[in-house]
Motif scaffolding. Structure first.
Motif, PDB file in Angstrom:
ATOM      1  N   MET A   1       0.844  -1.163   0.000  1.00  0.00           N
ATOM      2  CA  MET A   1       0.000   0.000   0.000  1.00  0.00           C
ATOM      3  C   MET A   1       0.897   1.235   0.000  1.00  0.00           C
ATOM      4  O   MET A   1       1.820   1.351   0.802  1.00  0.00           O
ATOM      5  CB  MET A   1      -0.877  -0.012   1.248  1.00  0.00           C
ATOM      6  N   LEU A   2       0.633   2.149  -0.914  1.00  0.00           N
ATOM      7  CA  LEU A   2       1.388   3.395  -0.953  1.00  0.00           C
ATOM      8  C   LEU A   2       1.003   4.266   0.228  1.00  0.00           C
ATOM      9  O   LEU A   2      -0.122   4.230   0.716  1.00  0.00           O
ATOM     10  CB  LEU A   2       1.140   4.133  -2.261  1.00  0.00           C
ATOM     11  N   ALA A   3       1.942   5.055   0.668  1.00  0.00           N
ATOM     12  CA  ALA A   3       1.727   5.910   1.831  1.00  0.00           C
ATOM     13  C   ALA A   3       2.319   7.281   1.593  1.00  0.00           C
ATOM     14  O   ALA A   3       3.164   7.471   0.716  1.00  0.00           O
ATOM     15  CB  ALA A   3       2.381   5.283   3.052  1.00  0.00           C
ATOM     16  N   GLU A   4       1.857   8.209   2.372  1.00  0.00           N
ATOM     17  CA  GLU A   4       2.483   9.525   2.406  1.00  0.00           C
ATOM     18  C   GLU A   4       3.255   9.606   3.702  1.00  0.00           C
ATOM     19  O   GLU A   4       2.847   9.065   4.725  1.00  0.00           O
ATOM     20  CB  GLU A   4       1.433  10.623   2.361  1.00  0.00           C
ATOM     21  N   GLY A   5       4.375  10.273   3.668  1.00  0.00           N
ATOM     22  CA  GLY A   5       5.142  10.415   4.889  1.00  0.00           C
ATOM     23  C   GLY A   5       6.449  11.111   4.604  1.00  0.00           C
ATOM     24  O   GLY A   5       6.850  11.278   3.451  1.00  0.00           O
ATOM     25  N   SER A   6       7.082  11.523   5.653  1.00  0.00           N
ATOM     26  CA  SER A   6       8.401  12.125   5.523  1.00  0.00           C
ATOM     27  C   SER A   6       9.120  11.996   6.846  1.00  0.00           C
ATOM     28  O   SER A   6       8.515  11.705   7.880  1.00  0.00           O
ATOM     29  CB  SER A   6       8.295  13.593   5.116  1.00  0.00           C
ATOM     30  N   ALA A   7      10.401  12.212   6.807  1.00  0.00           N
ATOM     31  CA  ALA A   7      11.217  12.203   8.014  1.00  0.00           C
ATOM     32  C   ALA A   7      12.439  13.060   7.738  1.00  0.00           C
ATOM     33  O   ALA A   7      12.907  13.147   6.604  1.00  0.00           O
ATOM     34  CB  ALA A   7      11.644  10.783   8.365  1.00  0.00           C
ATOM     35  N   VAL A   8      12.918  13.699   8.770  1.00  0.00           N
ATOM     36  CA  VAL A   8      14.114  14.507   8.660  1.00  0.00           C
ATOM     37  C   VAL A   8      15.078  14.049   9.742  1.00  0.00           C
ATOM     38  O   VAL A   8      14.691  13.895  10.901  1.00  0.00           O
ATOM     39  CB  VAL A   8      13.807  16.009   8.839  1.00  0.00           C
ATOM     40  N   VAL A   9      16.304  13.823   9.354  1.00  0.00           N
ATOM     41  CA  VAL A   9      17.336  13.391  10.282  1.00  0.00           C
ATOM     42  C   VAL A   9      18.479  14.394  10.203  1.00  0.00           C
ATOM     43  O   VAL A   9      18.962  14.701   9.110  1.00  0.00           O
ATOM     44  CB  VAL A   9      17.849  11.976   9.930  1.00  0.00           C
ATOM     45  N   VAL A  10      18.904  14.895  11.337  1.00  0.00           N
ATOM     46  CA  VAL A  10      20.041  15.804  11.381  1.00  0.00           C
ATOM     47  C   VAL A  10      21.278  14.981  11.723  1.00  0.00           C
ATOM     48  O   VAL A  10      21.306  14.286  12.735  1.00  0.00           O
ATOM     49  CB  VAL A  10      19.837  16.924  12.434  1.00  0.00           C
ATOM     50  N   ILE A  11      22.270  15.057  10.851  1.00  0.00           N
ATOM     51  CA  ILE A  11      23.524  14.336  11.070  1.00  0.00           C
ATOM     52  C   ILE A  11      24.614  15.375  11.309  1.00  0.00           C
ATOM     53  O   ILE A  11      24.799  16.287  10.504  1.00  0.00           O
ATOM     54  CB  ILE A  11      23.878  13.457   9.851  1.00  0.00           C
ATOM     55  N   GLU A  12      25.306  15.223  12.427  1.00  0.00           N
ATOM     56  CA  GLU A  12      26.387  16.149  12.725  1.00  0.00           C
ATOM     57  C   GLU A  12      27.465  15.439  13.523  1.00  0.00           C
ATOM     58  O   GLU A  12      27.250  14.351  14.045  1.00  0.00           O
ATOM     59  CB  GLU A  12      25.889  17.386  13.459  1.00  0.00           C
ATOM     60  N   GLU A  13      28.608  16.057  13.619  1.00  0.00           N
ATOM     61  CA  GLU A  13      29.699  15.504  14.414  1.00  0.00           C
ATOM     62  C   GLU A  13      29.245  15.397  15.869  1.00  0.00           C
ATOM     63  O   GLU A  13      28.576  16.294  16.391  1.00  0.00           O
ATOM     64  CB  GLU A  13      30.936  16.403  14.322  1.00  0.00           C
ATOM     65  N   GLU A  14      29.620  14.315  16.522  1.00  0.00           N
ATOM     66  CA  GLU A  14      29.189  14.080  17.891  1.00  0.00           C
ATOM     67  C   GLU A  14      29.621  15.211  18.832  1.00  0.00           C
ATOM     68  O   GLU A  14      28.837  15.647  19.681  1.00  0.00           O
ATOM     69  CB  GLU A  14      29.751  12.746  18.388  1.00  0.00           C
ATOM     70  N   GLU A  15      30.848  15.688  18.673  1.00  0.00           N
ATOM     71  CA  GLU A  15      31.348  16.754  19.547  1.00  0.00           C
ATOM     72  C   GLU A  15      30.484  18.012  19.432  1.00  0.00           C
ATOM     73  O   GLU A  15      30.198  18.684  20.426  1.00  0.00           O
ATOM     74  CB  GLU A  15      32.807  17.097  19.222  1.00  0.00           C
ATOM     75  N   SER A  16      30.065  18.330  18.223  1.00  0.00           N
ATOM     76  CA  SER A  16      29.227  19.500  17.984  1.00  0.00           C
ATOM     77  C   SER A  16      27.862  19.336  18.654  1.00  0.00           C
ATOM     78  O   SER A  16      27.361  20.259  19.303  1.00  0.00           O
ATOM     79  CB  SER A  16      29.057  19.724  16.476  1.00  0.00           C
ATOM     80  N   ALA A  17      27.262  18.157  18.499  1.00  0.00           N
ATOM     81  CA  ALA A  17      25.960  17.900  19.109  1.00  0.00           C
ATOM     82  C   ALA A  17      26.047  17.974  20.628  1.00  0.00           C
ATOM     83  O   ALA A  17      25.189  18.570  21.288  1.00  0.00           O
ATOM     84  CB  ALA A  17      25.429  16.539  18.672  1.00  0.00           C
ATOM     85  N   ARG A  18      27.101  17.378  21.187  1.00  0.00           N
ATOM     86  CA  ARG A  18      27.263  17.412  22.649  1.00  0.00           C
ATOM     87  C   ARG A  18      27.489  18.840  23.139  1.00  0.00           C
ATOM     88  O   ARG A  18      26.954  19.237  24.174  1.00  0.00           O
ATOM     89  CB  ARG A  18      28.408  16.508  23.072  1.00  0.00           C
ATOM     90  N   ALA A  19      28.269  19.624  22.387  1.00  0.00           N
ATOM     91  CA  ALA A  19      28.573  21.002  22.791  1.00  0.00           C
ATOM     92  C   ALA A  19      27.312  21.853  22.870  1.00  0.00           C
ATOM     93  O   ALA A  19      27.211  22.746  23.717  1.00  0.00           O
ATOM     94  CB  ALA A  19      29.584  21.622  21.825  1.00  0.00           C
ATOM     95  N   ARG A  20      26.354  21.581  22.001  1.00  0.00           N
ATOM     96  CA  ARG A  20      25.128  22.383  22.042  1.00  0.00           C
ATOM     97  C   ARG A  20      24.008  21.717  22.826  1.00  0.00           C
ATOM     98  O   ARG A  20      22.885  22.211  22.882  1.00  0.00           O
ATOM     99  CB  ARG A  20      24.679  22.766  20.628  1.00  0.00           C
ATOM    100  N   GLY A  21      24.318  20.577  23.466  1.00  0.00           N
ATOM    101  CA  GLY A  21      23.341  19.912  24.322  1.00  0.00           C
ATOM    102  C   GLY A  21      22.222  19.215  23.576  1.00  0.00           C
ATOM    103  O   GLY A  21      21.156  18.979  24.142  1.00  0.00           O
ATOM    104  N   ALA A  22      22.459  18.858  22.320  1.00  0.00           N
ATOM    105  CA  ALA A  22      21.429  18.190  21.517  1.00  0.00           C
ATOM    106  C   ALA A  22      21.283  16.730  21.940  1.00  0.00           C
ATOM    107  O   ALA A  22      22.272  16.082  22.280  1.00  0.00           O
ATOM    108  CB  ALA A  22      21.799  18.249  20.036  1.00  0.00           C
ATOM    109  N   PRO A  23      20.067  16.207  21.909  1.00  0.00           N
ATOM    110  CA  PRO A  23      19.908  14.781  22.179  1.00  0.00           C
ATOM    111  C   PRO A  23      20.534  13.974  21.034  1.00  0.00           C
ATOM    112  O   PRO A  23      20.375  14.327  19.865  1.00  0.00           O
ATOM    113  CB  PRO A  23      18.397  14.576  22.241  1.00  0.00           C
ATOM    114  N   ILE A  24      21.241  12.928  21.379  1.00  0.00           N
ATOM    115  CA  ILE A  24      21.872  12.069  20.374  1.00  0.00           C
ATOM    116  C   ILE A  24      21.140  10.734  20.399  1.00  0.00           C
ATOM    117  O   ILE A  24      21.109  10.051  21.414  1.00  0.00           O
ATOM    118  CB  ILE A  24      23.372  11.891  20.658  1.00  0.00           C
ATOM    119  N   TYR A  25      20.535  10.386  19.274  1.00  0.00           N
ATOM    120  CA  TYR A  25      19.737   9.175  19.194  1.00  0.00           C
ATOM    121  C   TYR A  25      20.536   7.965  18.726  1.00  0.00           C
ATOM    122  O   TYR A  25      20.212   6.836  19.082  1.00  0.00           O
ATOM    123  CB  TYR A  25      18.551   9.389  18.253  1.00  0.00           C
ATOM    124  N   ALA A  26      21.563   8.190  17.902  1.00  0.00           N
ATOM    125  CA  ALA A  26      22.316   7.069  17.350  1.00  0.00           C
ATOM    126  C   ALA A  26      23.637   7.563  16.776  1.00  0.00           C
ATOM    127  O   ALA A  26      23.815   8.755  16.514  1.00  0.00           O
ATOM    128  CB  ALA A  26      21.512   6.380  16.247  1.00  0.00           C
TER     129      ALA A  26
END
Length: 183
Positions: A1-26
């Motif tokens: 069955m065809l579906a509509e949907g979307s997703a956005v994933v932000v990929i960044e260096e781990e050090e950068s994400a940690r420095a700005r306090g972003a949640p890291i999922y994987a």
């Protein structure tokens, strides 16, 4: 069955994400691509291209099949595609294929075509975060060619440290990505 949907994933260096306090999922541990390149719609029933992509991803990540806790399958419910994907998992995982949980998000949301892979990444990140493997819903009749643990109908609580995602596109392209839980 065809579906509509979307997703956005932000990929960044781990050090950068940690420095700005972003949640890291994987963490992205590896990404491997193969192609059958034989036909726009037909798939190689042997699963060799699927298995090769999965094996390359495992090698690149430096992981064994025993370190994969969940396979987020392409699983579009087309009998030939599902059987080829199952064959590829068996080629890559050997005897472990029957004990690693496999499920498809498409069973719940349909085939969103180009958005499907991004949706698989988001679903896999949530499995890593929550320790819960999504089910393959509406699973009522077993296909003899598809005889793995497809997490039928009910989500499963599990220790999820590494997830392999398999995606397939028209024309025979296969991608295997391994995501690991953040430290």
């Amino acid at each position: 069955m065809l579906a509509e949907g979307s997703a956005v994933v932000v990929i960044e260096e781990e050090e950068s994400a940690r420095a700005r306090g972003a949640p890291i999922y994987a963490r992205i541990l590896s990404l491997a691509c193969t192609s059958e390149g034989a036909h726009l719609r037909k798939v190689d029933h042997s699963g060799h291209a699927v298995g090769r992509a999965m094996t390359m991803a495992l090698t690149q990540a430096g992981l064994s099949v025993n370190e994969i806790d969940f396979i987020c399958a392409h699983g579009n419910s087309m009998p030939d595609y599902d059987a080829a994907e199952t064959a590829g998992i068996k080629l890559a995982f050997g005897q472990r294929a029957w004990s690693v949980p496999v499920s498809s998000l498409k069973s719940m949301c349909g085939q969103a075509l180009a958005a499907s892979s991004a949706m698989q990444v988001v679903g896999s990140c949530l499995a890593l975060r929550d320790g819960k493997i999504p089910p393959t819903i509406n699973y009522s009749e077993r296909d003899p060619a598809c005889d793995l643990d497809y997490v039928p109908n009910t989500a499963r609580v599990a220790r999820v440290r590494n997830v392999m995602i398999h995606a397939h596109s028209l024309g025979g392209s296969h991608v295997a990505m391994i995501l690991g839980a953040p430290d």
